[in-house]
Design a protein around this motif. Sequence first.
Motif, PDB file in Angstrom:
ATOM      1  N   PRO A   1      23.165   2.045  18.729  1.00  0.00           N
ATOM      2  CA  PRO A   1      24.152   3.122  18.520  1.00  0.00           C
ATOM      3  C   PRO A   1      23.487   4.487  18.376  1.00  0.00           C
ATOM      4  O   PRO A   1      22.393   4.612  17.817  1.00  0.00           O
ATOM      5  CB  PRO A   1      24.847   2.703  17.213  1.00  0.00           C
ATOM      6  CG  PRO A   1      23.896   1.778  16.537  1.00  0.00           C
ATOM      7  CD  PRO A   1      23.162   1.064  17.627  1.00  0.00           C
ATOM      8  N   ALA A   2      24.168   5.501  18.891  1.00  0.00           N
ATOM      9  CA  ALA A   2      23.622   6.851  18.858  1.00  0.00           C
ATOM     10  C   ALA A   2      23.605   7.432  17.451  1.00  0.00           C
ATOM     11  O   ALA A   2      22.779   8.291  17.136  1.00  0.00           O
ATOM     12  CB  ALA A   2      24.433   7.756  19.788  1.00  0.00           C
ATOM     13  N   ARG A   3      24.496   6.965  16.595  1.00  0.00           N
ATOM     14  CA  ARG A   3      24.511   7.439  15.213  1.00  0.00           C
ATOM     15  C   ARG A   3      24.554   6.254  14.265  1.00  0.00           C
ATOM     16  O   ARG A   3      24.908   5.141  14.647  1.00  0.00           O
ATOM     17  CB  ARG A   3      25.716   8.347  14.964  1.00  0.00           C
ATOM     18  CG  ARG A   3      27.049   7.737  15.310  1.00  0.00           C
ATOM     19  CD  ARG A   3      28.168   8.749  15.118  1.00  0.00           C
ATOM     20  NE  ARG A   3      29.468   8.188  15.459  1.00  0.00           N
ATOM     21  CZ  ARG A   3      30.596   8.887  15.392  1.00  0.00           C
ATOM     22  NH1 ARG A   3      30.577  10.149  15.016  1.00  0.00           N
ATOM     23  NH2 ARG A   3      31.742   8.303  15.724  1.00  0.00           N
ATOM     24  N   VAL A   4      24.193   6.519  13.023  1.00  0.00           N
ATOM     25  CA  VAL A   4      24.111   5.448  12.029  1.00  0.00           C
ATOM     26  C   VAL A   4      25.509   4.869  11.789  1.00  0.00           C
ATOM     27  O   VAL A   4      26.457   5.618  11.538  1.00  0.00           O
ATOM     28  CB  VAL A   4      23.534   5.981  10.707  1.00  0.00           C
ATOM     29  CG1 VAL A   4      23.497   4.876   9.658  1.00  0.00           C
ATOM     30  CG2 VAL A   4      22.138   6.549  10.941  1.00  0.00           C
ATOM     31  N   PRO A   5      25.647   3.550  11.874  1.00  0.00           N
ATOM     32  CA  PRO A   5      26.957   2.934  11.613  1.00  0.00           C
ATOM     33  C   PRO A   5      27.414   3.163  10.175  1.00  0.00           C
ATOM     34  O   PRO A   5      26.615   3.511   9.295  1.00  0.00           O
ATOM     35  CB  PRO A   5      26.699   1.441  11.887  1.00  0.00           C
ATOM     36  CG  PRO A   5      25.476   1.406  12.724  1.00  0.00           C
ATOM     37  CD  PRO A   5      24.642   2.570  12.289  1.00  0.00           C
ATOM     38  N   SER A   6      28.686   2.933   9.938  1.00  0.00           N
ATOM     39  CA  SER A   6      29.249   3.117   8.605  1.00  0.00           C
ATOM     40  C   SER A   6      28.731   2.057   7.649  1.00  0.00           C
ATOM     41  O   SER A   6      28.143   1.044   8.051  1.00  0.00           O
ATOM     42  CB  SER A   6      30.775   3.039   8.671  1.00  0.00           C
ATOM     43  OG  SER A   6      31.183   1.726   9.015  1.00  0.00           O
ATOM     44  N   ALA A   7      28.959   2.306   6.363  1.00  0.00           N
ATOM     45  CA  ALA A   7      28.540   1.340   5.338  1.00  0.00           C
ATOM     46  C   ALA A   7      29.244   0.007   5.539  1.00  0.00           C
ATOM     47  O   ALA A   7      28.664  -1.055   5.259  1.00  0.00           O
ATOM     48  CB  ALA A   7      28.842   1.900   3.949  1.00  0.00           C
ATOM     49  N   ASN A   8      30.472   0.036   6.039  1.00  0.00           N
ATOM     50  CA  ASN A   8      31.209  -1.199   6.286  1.00  0.00           C
ATOM     51  C   ASN A   8      30.519  -2.046   7.351  1.00  0.00           C
ATOM     52  O   ASN A   8      30.352  -3.263   7.191  1.00  0.00           O
ATOM     53  CB  ASN A   8      32.635  -0.857   6.719  1.00  0.00           C
ATOM     54  CG  ASN A   8      33.512  -2.097   6.840  1.00  0.00           C
ATOM     55  OD1 ASN A   8      33.478  -2.970   5.991  1.00  0.00           O
ATOM     56  ND2 ASN A   8      34.301  -2.171   7.901  1.00  0.00           N
ATOM     57  N   ALA A   9      30.091  -1.411   8.453  1.00  0.00           N
ATOM     58  CA  ALA A   9      29.414  -2.137   9.525  1.00  0.00           C
ATOM     59  C   ALA A   9      28.047  -2.637   9.077  1.00  0.00           C
ATOM     60  O   ALA A   9      27.665  -3.782   9.355  1.00  0.00           O
ATOM     61  CB  ALA A   9      29.268  -1.245  10.759  1.00  0.00           C
ATOM     62  N   VAL A  10      27.301  -1.799   8.375  1.00  0.00           N
ATOM     63  CA  VAL A  10      25.969  -2.196   7.892  1.00  0.00           C
ATOM     64  C   VAL A  10      26.088  -3.346   6.897  1.00  0.00           C
ATOM     65  O   VAL A  10      25.310  -4.314   6.933  1.00  0.00           O
ATOM     66  CB  VAL A  10      25.246  -0.996   7.254  1.00  0.00           C
ATOM     67  CG1 VAL A  10      23.955  -1.442   6.587  1.00  0.00           C
ATOM     68  CG2 VAL A  10      24.960   0.067   8.305  1.00  0.00           C
ATOM     69  N   GLY A  11      27.070  -3.264   6.001  1.00  0.00           N
ATOM     70  CA  GLY A  11      27.281  -4.347   5.048  1.00  0.00           C
ATOM     71  C   GLY A  11      27.665  -5.649   5.731  1.00  0.00           C
ATOM     72  O   GLY A  11      27.218  -6.727   5.323  1.00  0.00           O
ATOM     73  N   SER A  12      28.466  -5.557   6.781  1.00  0.00           N
ATOM     74  CA  SER A  12      28.852  -6.755   7.533  1.00  0.00           C
ATOM     75  C   SER A  12      27.637  -7.401   8.177  1.00  0.00           C
ATOM     76  O   SER A  12      27.463  -8.624   8.152  1.00  0.00           O
ATOM     77  CB  SER A  12      29.883  -6.391   8.603  1.00  0.00           C
ATOM     78  OG  SER A  12      31.090  -5.924   8.016  1.00  0.00           O
ATOM     79  N   LEU A  13      26.749  -6.580   8.762  1.00  0.00           N
ATOM     80  CA  LEU A  13      25.539  -7.105   9.379  1.00  0.00           C
ATOM     81  C   LEU A  13      24.618  -7.746   8.345  1.00  0.00           C
ATOM     82  O   LEU A  13      24.010  -8.796   8.601  1.00  0.00           O
ATOM     83  CB  LEU A  13      24.802  -5.987  10.124  1.00  0.00           C
ATOM     84  CG  LEU A  13      25.512  -5.417  11.359  1.00  0.00           C
ATOM     85  CD1 LEU A  13      24.747  -4.218  11.897  1.00  0.00           C
ATOM     86  CD2 LEU A  13      25.648  -6.477  12.440  1.00  0.00           C
ATOM     87  N   ALA A  14      24.516  -7.122   7.174  1.00  0.00           N
ATOM     88  CA  ALA A  14      23.658  -7.676   6.125  1.00  0.00           C
ATOM     89  C   ALA A  14      24.177  -9.027   5.646  1.00  0.00           C
ATOM     90  O   ALA A  14      23.407  -9.975   5.463  1.00  0.00           O
ATOM     91  CB  ALA A  14      23.575  -6.690   4.961  1.00  0.00           C
ATOM     92  N   LEU A  15      25.484  -9.135   5.441  1.00  0.00           N
ATOM     93  CA  LEU A  15      26.059 -10.413   5.017  1.00  0.00           C
ATOM     94  C   LEU A  15      25.919 -11.481   6.095  1.00  0.00           C
ATOM     95  O   LEU A  15      25.671 -12.651   5.801  1.00  0.00           O
ATOM     96  CB  LEU A  15      27.536 -10.228   4.656  1.00  0.00           C
ATOM     97  CG  LEU A  15      27.825  -9.586   3.298  1.00  0.00           C
ATOM     98  CD1 LEU A  15      29.316  -9.352   3.125  1.00  0.00           C
ATOM     99  CD2 LEU A  15      27.293 -10.467   2.171  1.00  0.00           C
TER     100      LEU A  15
END
Length: 302
Positions: free
Chosen positions: A197-211
């Motif tokens: 992605p060209a910009r940093v994803p939202s906290a929701n997307a990052v949290g989903s990936l971490a889980l």
Amino acid sequence: MTRRTWALFAAMSLIWGVPYLLIREAVAEVSPAVVVFARTAIGAVVLLPFAWRGLRTVWEHRWPVLAFALLEMVGPWFLLSDAERSITSSLAGLLIAFAPVLALVVARGIGLEKRIGGLRIIGLVVAVGGVALLGGGGMQASGPWPIAEMLLVAVGYAVAPQIAAVKLRDVPALPMTAVCLSVAAVISAPFAALTWPARVPSANAVGSLALLGLLCTAVAFLLFFRLIAEAGPARATAIAYVNPVVALALGVSLHGDPLTVPIVIGALLVLAGTFMATRPSLGEAEPRATDAAQPESAQASG
């Protein structure tokens, strides 16, 4: 099945009912390749430091391990992530319920099942009818390809446990999981780099990936291999009975997925057909789980 086996079954049913919603949240902002890479890389980083003692055994079984990684992780997770850009997380979870039916067919083909009785054939027909209802009108999908992708995911999930049971019985679960995740991360890395992605994803997307990486991958696979060891590959894939219920409940309650009469009927047909298709026929002896799969890791870790 012992109490511990039932506890493992319940835990896996819940844990692997969650990824569909998490993937749906993640692919809204990142590509399927990034989802696969993040999920596998996080899981590998967590598990590799604890897996080095068994790496020699994994290397000795490198080709079955590679096949398992491709069929259980790389292919299915990319297809699943791509499909969820066009279908709801509820539909994705419900279509995965078809995996035990396919596992039965695979087991029959390689000789783990002696025969398929009349009840199982009826169950197969009923399950296929439920999939057709869900994909044809019960839930919205942008064309037939996402449905086909989910059925290919189910094929991978059906074949991979058979490989684990037949070819990987002597491979410790922890290092095998770590290596499989590492292989998947390496394979998906170039594709993830091309679609980063060209910009940093939202906290929701990052949290989903971490889980996805920590709970639904690293922890889940350790439990899954133990479940295969104690219950056998056919029963292990039967977590798909409960996964769709969890996925549907989360999708409806948290993401606003539709819940209509055709959806309910289609879901019931898939679950009922899968249940019938995976039950032993009258007079047919049920193979012992320890005969079907007994990984060394399950014995060592208790």
